[in-house]
Every structure is written in structure tokens, then in C-alpha cells.
Design an enzyme around this catalytic site. Sequence first.
Site, PDB file in Angstrom:
ATOM      1  N   ASN A 109     -10.392  -0.259   0.390  1.00 13.17           N
ATOM      2  CA  ASN A 109      -8.827  -0.285   0.221  1.00 13.17           C
ATOM      3  C   ASN A 109      -8.468  -0.808  -1.241  1.00 13.17           C
ATOM      4  O   ASN A 109      -8.362  -1.944  -1.239  1.00 13.17           O
ATOM      5  CB  ASN A 109      -8.173  -0.881   1.479  1.00 13.17           C
ATOM      6  CG  ASN A 109      -6.808  -0.700   1.530  1.00 13.17           C
ATOM      7  OD1 ASN A 109      -5.916  -0.448   0.561  1.00 13.17           O
ATOM      8  ND2 ASN A 109      -6.367  -1.229   2.496  1.00 13.17           N
ATOM      9  N   CYS A 128       0.931  -1.285   0.144  1.00 13.85           N
ATOM     10  CA  CYS A 128       0.096  -0.170  -0.044  1.00 13.85           C
ATOM     11  C   CYS A 128       0.793   1.353   0.245  1.00 13.85           C
ATOM     12  O   CYS A 128       0.447   2.298  -0.467  1.00 13.85           O
ATOM     13  CB  CYS A 128      -0.952   0.093   1.209  1.00 13.85           C
ATOM     14  SG  CYS A 128      -2.110  -1.449   1.248  1.00 13.85           S
ATOM     15  N   HIS A 169      -3.210   7.056   2.079  1.00 14.77           N
ATOM     16  CA  HIS A 169      -3.710   5.738   1.365  1.00 14.77           C
ATOM     17  C   HIS A 169      -5.146   5.383   2.039  1.00 14.77           C
ATOM     18  O   HIS A 169      -5.148   5.447   3.429  1.00 14.77           O
ATOM     19  CB  HIS A 169      -2.689   4.784   1.888  1.00 14.77           C
ATOM     20  CG  HIS A 169      -3.179   3.248   1.964  1.00 14.77           C
ATOM     21  ND1 HIS A 169      -3.775   2.919   0.522  1.00 14.77           N
ATOM     22  CD2 HIS A 169      -3.266   2.177   2.610  1.00 14.77           C
ATOM     23  CE1 HIS A 169      -4.186   1.559   0.916  1.00 14.77           C
ATOM     24  NE2 HIS A 169      -3.912   1.257   2.154  1.00 14.77           N
TER      25      HIS A 169
HETATM   26  O1  UT7 Z   1      -3.710  -1.154   3.717  1.00 16.72           O
HETATM   27  C1  UT7 Z   1      -3.475  -1.283   5.052  1.00 16.72           C
HETATM   28  C2  UT7 Z   1      -4.313  -2.690   5.303  1.00 16.72           C
HETATM   29  N1  UT7 Z   1      -4.737  -2.749   6.691  1.00 16.72           N
HETATM   30  C3  UT7 Z   1      -5.509  -1.692   7.394  1.00 16.72           C
HETATM   31  O2  UT7 Z   1      -5.376  -0.713   7.132  1.00 16.72           O
HETATM   32  C4  UT7 Z   1      -6.313  -2.358   8.557  1.00 16.72           C
HETATM   33  C5  UT7 Z   1      -6.201  -1.516   9.633  1.00 16.72           C
HETATM   34  N2  UT7 Z   1      -7.082  -2.186  10.694  1.00 16.72           N
HETATM   35  C6  UT7 Z   1      -8.345  -1.731  10.489  1.00 16.72           C
HETATM   36  O3  UT7 Z   1      -8.816  -1.090   9.494  1.00 16.72           O
HETATM   37  C7  UT7 Z   1      -9.349  -2.459  11.768  1.00 16.72           C
HETATM   38  O4  UT7 Z   1      -8.556  -2.853  12.401  1.00 16.72           O
HETATM   39  C8  UT7 Z   1     -10.466  -3.341  11.074  1.00 16.72           C
HETATM   40  C9  UT7 Z   1     -11.446  -2.697  10.269  1.00 16.72           C
HETATM   41  C10 UT7 Z   1      -9.820  -4.420  10.236  1.00 16.72           C
HETATM   42  C11 UT7 Z   1     -11.211  -4.101  12.191  1.00 16.72           C
HETATM   43  O5  UT7 Z   1     -11.633  -2.863  13.019  1.00 16.72           O
HETATM   44  P1  UT7 Z   1     -11.555  -3.055  14.704  1.00 16.72           P
HETATM   45  O6  UT7 Z   1     -12.413  -1.802  15.021  1.00 16.72           O
HETATM   46  O7  UT7 Z   1     -10.130  -3.258  15.080  1.00 16.72           O
HETATM   47  O8  UT7 Z   1     -12.377  -4.475  14.961  1.00 16.72           O
HETATM   48  P2  UT7 Z   1     -11.834  -5.705  15.795  1.00 16.72           P
HETATM   49  O9  UT7 Z   1     -11.014  -6.687  14.890  1.00 16.72           O
HETATM   50  O10 UT7 Z   1     -11.332  -5.264  17.348  1.00 16.72           O
HETATM   51  O11 UT7 Z   1     -13.105  -6.328  15.962  1.00 16.72           O
HETATM   52  C12 UT7 Z   1     -14.183  -6.003  16.962  1.00 16.72           C
HETATM   53  C13 UT7 Z   1     -15.222  -7.103  16.976  1.00 16.72           C
HETATM   54  C14 UT7 Z   1     -14.763  -8.414  17.014  1.00 16.72           C
HETATM   55  O12 UT7 Z   1     -15.710  -9.007  17.833  1.00 16.72           O
HETATM   56  P3  UT7 Z   1     -15.789  -9.351  19.291  1.00 16.72           P
HETATM   57  O13 UT7 Z   1     -14.461 -10.301  19.467  1.00 16.72           O
HETATM   58  O14 UT7 Z   1     -15.503  -7.863  19.959  1.00 16.72           O
HETATM   59  O15 UT7 Z   1     -16.901 -10.047  19.698  1.00 16.72           O
HETATM   60  C15 UT7 Z   1     -14.778  -9.002  15.742  1.00 16.72           C
HETATM   61  O16 UT7 Z   1     -15.004 -10.581  15.610  1.00 16.72           O
HETATM   62  O17 UT7 Z   1     -15.899  -6.857  15.540  1.00 16.72           O
HETATM   63  C16 UT7 Z   1     -15.896  -8.236  14.979  1.00 16.72           C
HETATM   64  N3  UT7 Z   1     -15.627  -8.088  13.640  1.00 16.72           N
HETATM   65  C17 UT7 Z   1     -16.667  -8.075  12.774  1.00 16.72           C
HETATM   66  N4  UT7 Z   1     -18.030  -7.885  12.984  1.00 16.72           N
HETATM   67  C18 UT7 Z   1     -18.908  -7.682  11.826  1.00 16.72           C
HETATM   68  C19 UT7 Z   1     -14.396  -8.396  12.960  1.00 16.72           C
HETATM   69  N5  UT7 Z   1     -14.805  -8.171  11.407  1.00 16.72           N
HETATM   70  C20 UT7 Z   1     -16.184  -8.056  11.467  1.00 16.72           C
HETATM   71  C21 UT7 Z   1     -17.051  -7.789  10.182  1.00 16.72           C
HETATM   72  N6  UT7 Z   1     -18.550  -7.814  10.709  1.00 16.72           N
HETATM   73  N7  UT7 Z   1     -16.740  -7.690   9.084  1.00 16.72           N
END
Ligand code: UT7
Length: 330
Positions: free
Chosen positions: A285, A114, A255
Site C-alpha cells: 500500500n 490514500c 487504491h
Molecule cells: O489505505 C487504507 C489503509 N488500511 C487498510 O486498507 C487496512 C484494511 N485492513 C486490512 O487490510 C486487514 O484488516 C489487515 C490486513 C490489516 C489485517 O487482516 P485481518 O484479516 O483483519 O486480521 P486481524 O486483524 O483480524 O487479525 C487476525 C489474526 C490475529 O490473531 P488472533 O487474535 O486471531 O490470534 C492477529 O493478531 O492475525 C494476527 N495478525 C498477524 N499474524 C501474523 C495480525 N497481523 C499479523 C501479522 N502476521 N502481520
Amino acid sequence: MEKLGVAIIGSGSAVPTTSLDNQGLTQLVDTSDEWIATRTGIKERRLAGADESLKTIATMASFKAIAAAGITAADIDLILLATSTPDDLFGTACQIQAELGATKAVAFDLTAACSGFVFGLVTAAQYIRTGVYQNVLLIGGDILSRWVDWQDRGTCILFGDGAGAVILQANESDRLLGFELKTDGTQNHYLNLAYKASTDELIPGVKVNKGNFQPITMNGKEVYRFAVQRVPEVIDKALFHANLSVDQIDWLILHQANQRILDAVAQRLNIPAHKVISNLAEYGNTSAASIPLALDEAVQQGKIKPGDIIATSGFGAGLTWGAAIFQWGR
Ligand code: UT7
């Protein structure tokens, strides 16, 4: 006078025709439009179909950038394709060179995930500043949909496909005002599209690894933390090299990874929201494509005008990150 400065004089972009919205993703994984929209800002993304490839969208973006710059393909000395998803592992830039009819141009791929567009911008600038080349076509393009695990809700909601291109030209005054590039390979395991070897014994005693690339794996929380901390720092460094202060920035083009990252970085830098370019909602993204895609849209919309000062930053797998400060146009 010898022209050893760099100007970015035209842009173009192209995305696949098929769109997949958040509602559509609920048919694949346990998620919701509400979760995706509030956690990422993404509403839909474009996905390359059977008759589309990196070559086709990158070529389309390139033709537009060439026209916008007022040059011809025959004027191009160098084609740099920033991508992690080539149509061919030997590279896709050469295929694009042929499609464009850029017969004079040397062409090769550059991989920095990225961060690819920002790394490419700085790489292209070196060839111009040393007087070697006058016209460089820099493309950022990716088709991550090929490598996404469509059963992994932590990643499949984020990514989309697209391509953006710019023409860099030798100029009397240097419009690339400052940059800073960084790598931390100790954090490589946070985001991968890794090759998995499988041993094949050719003849007794001679083994080769004939494997495949595996779908994208990511530790979202760690990548998020890294981005929010490192991106403001690297932009500050680039501004320092440019001898500019934050309030002199007209536009911030990050990005397009997550709207929350865009907001947090802008807030840390004290950049007001109206200066932050965002098209995440429509495209998600798009990896190396996201910055030139956002740049080109803002230019088309008449937001970005010649002379405007743009701060841009790419960040992602590697881990790699970098920032560049440039003034748009000749
Ligand atoms: O180019 C660079 C590439 N990568 C990035 O920029 C990624 C950077 N990271 C992010 O954008 C975020 O970390 C994500 C969008 C990937 C995830 O968001 P988050 O706020 O960090 O969520 P999380 O991983 O802490 O998950 C929170 C909750 C979890 O459930 P519990 O454990 O709290 O019950 C996940 O299982 O949300 C759940 N979850 C979802 N729920 C519905 C994770 N993905 C999903 C989903 N839909 N797609």
C-alpha cells in the site's frame, strides 16, 4: 472553441530501489510470508533509502509523465502534490517545481491520505473546467515507511513507498466522465498519523505545544469493513454521474490497500477479475501513490489504451473516499 474539458494524457511513476520482502519482515515482527500473502496479497514493498526522498521519486515520476504527455515542464500551469508524507511540512510541491524547472507553475500540496490522488484529480479538473489552467501535473506520492511503527505487525506489513504522476490537459471533449467524493470525520480515529503535543512553558504563563508526529495507528478491521462497504457505493454514484453502467468499465483501478478489498469490491460491483488492475504484490500500500502507480504500469504494459474507460477509487484515513470515472487519453 474554448477547451473546458479535461483529458488525462500521460503518466509516469517511480519507486525507491530497495525492496523488502515478506521474509525480511519476519526478522522484525512475529509474522510469516504465508500470513501476509494470504491476508493482503502483498509479497514485497519498496522502501526509500538515505539518498531518496519524496522530492526525488516524485520528480522522477513527473519527468516521465511530462515526456509521455508530449509537453514540457514550462507548459505546466499547476502542480498538485497529493501526499501525507512531505519532506517539509510547509510542502514539497514547490521543491518539485524547482527540480522540474516548471517556472510558470503554481505548486502546492494536498492531503487526503490514500484518497489523495482521486481528490487531486477532481481538484485539478476544476481549474481546467473553469478555464483558469490548461496543463496540470498531478502527483500522488508517499513515503509512509518514515512513519510506520516497525514493531507493529498489524500495520508494518502493509505499507510501501512510491510516486505516480499524470498530466491533465484542457481538451475540447471532457474525459472526466463522473466523480463523487466523501468524508466522514466521525471515523477519524480508525487511522491516524497524529501529532502528539508536549507542553513547553516559554516564559511564565505562556505555554506552547512542541511535540512530534507519532507512528501510524490503525484499526484494520474497521478500515477493511468501511472500504468494502463504501467503495462500491461511491463507484456506483460516480458511474451514475457519468451516465454509464458497470459493464462499460474497461478497467477498475482501486487504491491498492489489500487484495481482499480489491476482490470484494469487484465482486460486489460484478466486475470480472481480468478488469481489475493490481500491483499490490510488488509494492504494498503506497497510499496516495498507489492509483497512479498502478495506472502507469498498466499503461506501460499496453493494457490501458486511449479511449478505455477507467473506474478508480481511493479510500483511507480521514476517513475519506472517492471515485472518478475517466476515459484514458485525449
Ligand atoms: O489505505 C487504507 C489503509 N488500511 C487498510 O486498507 C487496512 C484494511 N485492513 C486490512 O487490510 C486487514 O484488516 C489487515 C490486513 C490489516 C489485517 O487482516 P485481518 O484479516 O483483519 O486480521 P486481524 O486483524 O483480524 O487479525 C487476525 C489474526 C490475529 O490473531 P488472533 O487474535 O486471531 O490470534 C492477529 O493478531 O492475525 C494476527 N495478525 C498477524 N499474524 C501474523 C495480525 N497481523 C499479523 C501479522 N502476521 N502481520
